[in-house]
Enzyme design. Structure first.
Site, PDB file in Angstrom:
ATOM      1  N   CYS A 121      52.492  51.228  42.734  1.00  0.00           N
ATOM      2  CA  CYS A 121      52.628  52.159  43.859  1.00  0.00           C
ATOM      3  C   CYS A 121      53.114  51.468  45.128  1.00  0.00           C
ATOM      4  O   CYS A 121      54.088  51.900  45.746  1.00  0.00           O
ATOM      5  CB  CYS A 121      51.326  52.921  44.103  1.00  0.00           C
ATOM      6  SG  CYS A 121      49.931  51.938  44.675  1.00  0.00           S
ATOM      7  N   HIS A 157      45.756  53.547  46.598  1.00  0.00           N
ATOM      8  CA  HIS A 157      46.988  54.103  46.028  1.00  0.00           C
ATOM      9  C   HIS A 157      47.819  54.716  47.149  1.00  0.00           C
ATOM     10  O   HIS A 157      47.274  55.281  48.101  1.00  0.00           O
ATOM     11  CB  HIS A 157      46.652  55.164  44.974  1.00  0.00           C
ATOM     12  CG  HIS A 157      47.843  55.645  44.213  1.00  0.00           C
ATOM     13  ND1 HIS A 157      48.548  54.849  43.351  1.00  0.00           N
ATOM     14  CD2 HIS A 157      48.466  56.852  44.208  1.00  0.00           C
ATOM     15  CE1 HIS A 157      49.547  55.541  42.822  1.00  0.00           C
ATOM     16  NE2 HIS A 157      49.514  56.762  43.332  1.00  0.00           N
ATOM     17  N   HIS A 196      55.393  58.892  43.459  1.00  0.00           N
ATOM     18  CA  HIS A 196      54.582  57.674  43.369  1.00  0.00           C
ATOM     19  C   HIS A 196      54.718  57.048  41.988  1.00  0.00           C
ATOM     20  O   HIS A 196      55.230  57.665  41.052  1.00  0.00           O
ATOM     21  CB  HIS A 196      53.112  57.987  43.667  1.00  0.00           C
ATOM     22  CG  HIS A 196      52.431  58.810  42.614  1.00  0.00           C
ATOM     23  ND1 HIS A 196      51.244  58.440  42.038  1.00  0.00           N
ATOM     24  CD2 HIS A 196      52.771  59.981  42.026  1.00  0.00           C
ATOM     25  CE1 HIS A 196      50.883  59.359  41.146  1.00  0.00           C
ATOM     26  NE2 HIS A 196      51.791  60.303  41.121  1.00  0.00           N
TER      27      HIS A 196
END
Length: 173
Positions: free
Chosen positions: A79, A131, A143
């Site tokens: 990510c 994240h 993502h």
């Protein structure tokens, strides 16, 4: 959802982003270096055009394979590696390596202030800001999700991400 249906859903956003990208050149404010805020924080500040460019670039990474620690599409992306790669390509800015570190160089914004190119953060590993994704508009973000996954688009209002939402931040002026 198959690839054609996904493409049809995102095509209007891609067209808008491409049109915006054609009229603006990504420019770094202060060379993309952190600038002090009134509170003494050092935030990176990029031109508005960098947000649209980042969206277009990130959408080009759809279906790229996930790799923990990955920082380029050839090897795979995680990510924060995806976010770092996108902004390095579109604005020549080198971001910190982890999602939690990226928080430190980005300015907090409310969810209502989200614009394409802003960042959305989540607690997915029982630790804050574990994240990160790139907001693309219409309540959606792109993502690099997880091991064995691929770069994809998700909705902020999905049950999974709503429960884990940590906040929104921006690199844009």
């Amino acid at each position: 959802m198959n690839a054609t249906a996904t493409l049809v859903r995102i095509l209007p956003f891609v067209v808008v982003a491409l049109l915006s990208a054609c009229t603006t050149t990504p420019q770094r404010s202060g060379g993309g270096e952190p600038r002090s805020s009134p509170m003494g924080h050092n935030y990176i500040q990029l031109s508005q055009g960098a947000g649209a460019d980042a969206v277009v670039y990130a959408l080009g990474l759809l279906d790229t394979g996930y790799r923990f620690g990955g920082t380029n599409p050839e090897a795979g992306l995680d990510c924060s590696g995806m976010i770092g790669y996108v902004f390095e390509q579109v604005a020549q800015v080198k971001l910190p390596r982890s999602a939690a570190q990226i928080v430190g160089v980005t300015r907090p914004i409310t969810r209502d202030e989200l614009r394409p190119g802003d960042l959305v953060f989540f607690n997915t590993l029982n630790r804050p800001y574990s994240h990160v994704g790139l907001y693309i508009g219409d309540g959606r973000f792109v993502h690099a999700p997880s091991t064995h996954g691929k770069v994809r688009i998700e909705r902020l209002d999905s049950t999974y991400f709503t429960k884990r939402f940590e906040g929104a931040r921006t690199l844009l002026k």
